[in-house]
Design a protein around this motif. Structure first.
Motif, short mmCIF file in Angstrom:
data_model
loop_
_atom_site.label_atom_id
_atom_site.label_comp_id
_atom_site.label_asym_id
_atom_site.label_seq_id
_atom_site.Cartn_x
_atom_site.Cartn_y
_atom_site.Cartn_z
N MET A 150 1.00 -1.06 0.06
CA MET A 150 -0.09 -0.18 -0.25
C MET A 150 1.47 1.24 0.23
SD MET A 150 -2.59 -1.18 2.84
CE MET A 150 -3.77 -0.01 2.37
N HIS A 151 2.09 0.92 0.84
CA HIS A 151 3.02 2.32 0.36
C HIS A 151 4.05 2.24 -0.28
CE1 HIS A 151 0.29 4.41 3.65
NE2 HIS A 151 0.42 3.29 3.67
N PRO A 152 4.96 1.32 -1.38
CA PRO A 152 5.66 1.08 -1.86
C PRO A 152 6.69 2.72 -2.09
CG PRO A 152 4.61 1.50 -3.59
CD PRO A 152 3.60 1.84 -2.26
N ARG A 153 6.26 3.23 -2.01
CA ARG A 153 7.18 4.46 -1.98
C ARG A 153 7.79 4.66 -0.11
NH1 ARG A 153 6.78 8.17 -6.05
NH2 ARG A 153 5.34 8.61 -7.49
N TRP A 154 6.94 4.12 0.94
CA TRP A 154 7.88 4.11 1.50
C TRP A 154 8.84 2.93 1.75
CZ3 TRP A 154 3.60 4.86 5.71
CH2 TRP A 154 2.97 5.70 5.45
N LEU A 155 8.97 1.95 1.25
CA LEU A 155 9.52 0.64 0.80
C LEU A 155 10.80 1.07 0.68
CD1 LEU A 155 10.64 -1.71 1.17
CD2 LEU A 155 9.16 -2.49 -0.90
N ILE A 156 10.93 2.26 -0.60
CA ILE A 156 11.87 2.88 -0.99
C ILE A 156 12.78 3.36 -0.50
CG2 ILE A 156 12.47 3.54 -3.13
CD1 ILE A 156 10.49 2.88 -4.61
N PHE A 157 11.50 4.24 0.13
CA PHE A 157 12.76 5.51 1.34
C PHE A 157 13.64 4.20 2.58
CE2 PHE A 157 12.69 7.11 5.49
CZ PHE A 157 13.30 8.58 5.36
N GLU A 158 12.46 3.32 2.92
CA GLU A 158 13.35 2.46 3.86
C GLU A 158 15.17 1.73 3.06
OE1 GLU A 158 10.80 -0.05 6.63
OE2 GLU A 158 10.89 -0.45 5.23
N VAL A 159 15.09 1.57 1.74
CA VAL A 159 15.98 1.12 0.78
C VAL A 159 17.10 1.94 0.99
CG1 VAL A 159 16.71 -0.15 -1.34
CG2 VAL A 159 14.65 -0.83 -0.08
N VAL A 160 16.65 3.16 0.40
CA VAL A 160 17.14 3.54 0.14
C VAL A 160 18.28 4.82 1.40
CG1 VAL A 160 17.94 5.93 -0.79
CG2 VAL A 160 16.30 4.30 -2.06
N ASN A 161 17.58 4.23 2.46
CA ASN A 161 18.09 5.19 3.62
C ASN A 161 19.12 4.04 4.21
OD1 ASN A 161 17.62 8.10 3.65
ND2 ASN A 161 15.67 7.65 3.10
N ARG A 162 18.55 2.90 4.24
CA ARG A 162 18.98 1.81 5.23
C ARG A 162 18.50 1.60 6.57
NH1 ARG A 162 25.48 0.72 3.42
NH2 ARG A 162 24.84 -1.63 4.54
N ILE A 163 17.36 1.88 6.93
CA ILE A 163 16.38 2.17 8.09
C ILE A 163 15.16 0.65 8.19
CG2 ILE A 163 17.91 4.22 7.80
CD1 ILE A 163 14.37 5.34 7.20
N GLN A 164 14.57 1.23 8.41
CA GLN A 164 13.06 0.25 8.53
C GLN A 164 12.35 1.51 9.57
OE1 GLN A 164 12.25 -3.29 10.66
NE2 GLN A 164 10.67 -3.92 9.86
#
Length: 159
Positions: free
Chosen positions: A143-157
């Protein structure tokens, strides 16, 4: 601990290989190979950028390989989600294991315990470890793919 990282890493490689094969099979070279195995950081960045674009827009998958049937595009899109979720999980495990090594909970080899359980550095490692263990995703990546991308790019959860 290392075995767990290896399992996640192997799962990532299997999904990445399958994605690469599905997209490139008849794309006539319009799609660069997904190279995330650590050789060239620029290739890794390009591959992640490509996957993120495909995650946000399924048409990018069809543009990379116009001969894919819609059902295959849907499967590839799902695989991209799974791969990026594994990337976040892998990063989380690496952060946890780094904290555990600082605390002396993990060993570098059979004879050597790492870390120092005294002082401010140890307290920080304890806090970081507890935060990593307690952090659970309460939202749906689909539902929130942009949030997933944010996690990947910033190496966070994100919680």
């Amino acid at each position: 601990a290392q075995e767990l990282l290896n399992v996640v890493g192997t799962a990532q490689q299997v999904i990445l290989h399958d994605l690469d094969e599905a997209i490139r099979k008849v794309s006539f070279g319009r799609f660069a190979p997904l190279d995330l195995d650590g050789r060239d950081p620029q290739d890794q960045t390009k591959a992640l950028d490509t996957l993120c674009q495909m995650l946000l827009n399924k048409r990018c998958i069809s543009q990379a390989n116009p001969f894919l049937e819609h059902s295959v595009v849907v499967v590839v899109h799902k695989m991209i989600f799974e791969f990026l979720e594994l990337v976040v999980l892998h990063e989380k495990f690496e952060r946890m294991f780094a904290s555990m090594q600082e605390l002396g909970i993990l060993q570098d080899d059979a004879s050597n315990v790492t870390g120092d359980c005294n002082g401010a550095k140890s307290t920080l490692a304890q806090v970081q470890l507890v935060q990593e263990i307690a952090c659970r995703r309460t939202w749906c990546t689909r539902m929130h793919p942009r949030w997933l991308i944010f996690e990947v790019v910033n190496r966070i959860q994100i919680r």
